[in-house]
Design an enzyme around this catalytic site. Structure first.
Site, PDB file in Angstrom:
ATOM      1  N   ASP A 100       0.976  -1.725  -0.268  1.00  0.00           N
ATOM      2  CA  ASP A 100      -0.346   0.038  -0.444  1.00  0.00           C
ATOM      3  C   ASP A 100       1.383   1.204  -0.023  1.00  0.00           C
ATOM      4  OD1 ASP A 100      -2.425   1.569  -0.092  1.00  0.00           O
ATOM      5  OD2 ASP A 100      -3.337   0.254   1.133  1.00  0.00           O
ATOM      6  N   TRP A 101      -0.105   2.201  -0.596  1.00  0.00           N
ATOM      7  CA  TRP A 101       0.909   3.003  -0.708  1.00  0.00           C
ATOM      8  C   TRP A 101       1.903   4.288   0.802  1.00  0.00           C
ATOM      9  CZ3 TRP A 101       0.110   1.446  -4.751  1.00  0.00           C
ATOM     10  CH2 TRP A 101      -0.157   1.626  -5.624  1.00  0.00           C
TER      11      TRP A 101
END
Length: 592
Positions: free
Chosen positions: A305-306
């Site tokens: 995820d970011w």
């Protein structure tokens, strides 16, 4: 002689082997970063920093050798296709012409949240995934097939979805993108979704799906989201870890192209009697290598995820790096830990030079880089990107948001409406039979189909009030204002106003259910109570009049009180005491 990797007669694996041996370390490292990109006016490339993108497009493609991008802002369908073609032409100028894989978060529904999803602009508009889950598998498959056609038309080849986390914690702010609380329902929805997006096998007509968030992002402590430091813990007080894992097992069996672990860090979790390190899942070797790779046998792409490595600073606010449990590590040490955990790509990062330095100084072997680069290249070959990455602007304008696609989305919006109460019964309403209608949260234009719109409830024969789901506003950290978290109770002033309306006219209430809401004080006031999960005013009218039959069923239970929520287990779905409405509920008087 033609390079073997350019020969479509070779298998994707053969082409990958040939190309991998030709790439420099910098090119291989570039494959391992997957960050935000934006389109410019008229479909042009953005050659400055953007609203959230950190570097000009030419910098990330030519200088950093990157070729995986999560697109945010897009123009019209024609402009989106023009931009995708311009991006692919830029990539073709690089030494080995590696085409770009354009990815996106969901963009076919109503919620605008730069950290999670985009409202449909130009694309056909459908209910949120919660609303799809309220329908049947055939509806989900139809949505996925149409969304795939629209993505392909504008050059989007990777979906950073579906989100198959179980909505086991009623307060969690990301439920609107899940398929609800039930593991079996979620699994069936997932399979239909993957069939629609990827097809029977990955190929040139597929959109590759990244299923998230492994091994299940739903059991957030107190329902707080792991985007933020106060929501970093995932807990399992009811022993429900295996239940959350079940949809991901099904995703692997169904051939999902990728997996994305969530930010959260497990607290007190054991696997096979061994404690799992309390660090974020993207950093967690026991979860990614031990569980996902070795035990479950997944050999596809794992993208984090970011922003796990660096803080995200944009729009005058900061969001700390989601390095939960390893906050003390330097960015270089975080990179090493994520790679050692078994991940292939760094979401939201572009620090390619740092990873190159780690290889050159012997902290990471080039052989380990090759493992991930091979997975990423082979997926590009399987999608046919090396053979033809370009799209037809005329076709994009014709396909995306076409009348047929938009009509299908409209029907799904109306059909997903869940009737929770209909005393009388009052439904279906006959269109404009001389009644006077008072509305809140609904356009007068849509309400005009039901009668003459008046400005005061006491002058009306019928009142329709649309309520957004309750939440506690927050706005300290970047994106925080976009995540609806905290209490599920409506404010007392709102309840008092509804009581006043119900005292003077017949009241219809539509409760927006991006999360469960405490409907207990509203239920006795409403002659008709419905729940929606992404439905336009016009689609709601179509459901209330029966022009399109509302057939949605609750994808989660509706708790009776916040006290019941607070004492329930975060990891056990539908676990609140004496719920007001159980999961799967639909008013028994609703026509079958």
């Amino acid at each position: 002689m033609r390079d073997s990797y350019r020969d479509p007669r070779q298998t994707p694996a053969e082409r990958t082997t040939d190309l991998l041996g030709r790439l420099s370390l910098e090119e291989k490292v570039g494959l391992m970063f997957h960050t935000v990109i934006e389109s410019g006016p008229g479909g042009s490339l953005v050659e400055t920093t953007g609203s959230l993108s950190k570097s000009p497009t030419r910098t990330v493609v030519r200088d950093k050798h990157m070729n995986h991008f999560n697109v945010h802002g897009l123009g019209t369908p024609r402009e989106a296709a023009r931009w995708a073609n311009a991006l692919q032409r830029l990539a073709a100028e690089t030494e080995h012409g590696i085409p770009v894989t354009i990815s996106t978060d969901p963009r076919h529904a109503f919620t605008e949240n730069a950290g999670a999803s985009f409202a449909a602009r130009g694309f056909s508009q459908w209910p949120e995934p919660l609303g799809l889950a309220a329908l049947d598998d055939a509806d989900i498959r139809e949505y996925a097939q149409i969304a795939r056609r629209e993505y392909l038309a504008v050059g989007i080849r990777m979906a950073l979805h579906p989100q198959v986390d179980l909505a086991s914690e009623p307060r969690w702010g990301r439920q609107f993108q899940t398929f609800g609380a039930d593991a079996e329902r979620t699994t069936r929805a997932l399979v239909a979704y993957l069939e629609g997006f990827q097809g029977p096998e990955l190929g040139p007509d597929s959109v590759a799906c990244v299923t998230k968030h492994f091994p299940g992002g739903g059991p957030q402590q107190d329902g707080e989201d792991a985007h933020f430091p106060y929501g970093r813990e995932q807990v399992y007080p009811g022993g429900g870890f295996a239940l959350h894992l079940a949809p991901f097992r099904a995703a692997i069996a169904a051939g999902t192209a990728g997996m994305m672990p969530y930010y959260g860090m497990p607290i007190g979790l054991e696997l096979d009697g061994e404690p799992v390190e309390e660090v974020g899942f993207g950093y967690n070797r026991a979860i990614i290598t031990g569980l996902l790779r070795e035990r479950l046998g997944f050999d596809g792409v794992v993208v984090t995820d970011w922003e796990l490595i660096h803080d995200n600073v944009a729009q005058g606010q900061v969001l700390p790096a989601k390095a939960w449990g390893v906050e003390h590590l330097s960015p270089a040490e975080r990179l090493i830990t994520v790679i050692d955990a078994g991940c292939d790509q760094f979401g939201g990062e572009e620090c390619t030079d740092l990873l190159v330095d780690l290889v050159r100084t012997g902290h990471i072997t080039e052989g380990r880089i090759d493992v991930s680069a091979r997975r990423l290249l082979e997926l590009k070959f399987r999608l046919g990107l090396f053979d033809d990455p370009y799209v037809d602007e005329d076709a994009a304008e014709r396909i995306v948001g076409s009348p047929a696609h938009s009509d299908a989305g409209f029907r799904a919006q109306a059909a997903s409406v869940t009737v929770l109460r209909d005393e009388g019964p009052l439904l279906p309403l006959r269109p404009n039979e001389g009644r006077r209608v008072y509305v809140e949260g609904m356009s007068a234009a849509a309400a005009a189909e039901l009668g003459t719109v008046v400005g005061r409830a006491e002058d009306a024969d019928l009142a329709i009030v649309r309520l957004p789901a309750p939440f506690e506003p927050r706005d300290d950290l970047l994106f925080e204002s976009l995540f609806h978290q905290g209490s599920l109770e409506y404010r007392p002033g709102l309840v008092a106003r509804l009581r006043g309306i119900a005292a003077v006219t017949t009241l219809i209430v539509d409760a927006g259910l991006e999360r469960p809401a405490i409907l207990t004080p509203i239920l006795p006031l409403a002659t008709v109570l419905v729940g929606t999960y992404g439905t336009s005013d016009a689609a709601l009218v179509a459901a209330l009049t029966g022009r399109i039959r509302p057939r949605g069923r609750l994808p989660f239970e509706i708790p009776r009180s916040m006290d019941a929520v607070r004492v329930s287990h975060e990891d056990i779905p539908n676990d609140t005491a004496d719920p007001l409405f159980p999961a799967g509920f639909r008013w028994s008087g609703a026509s079958e």
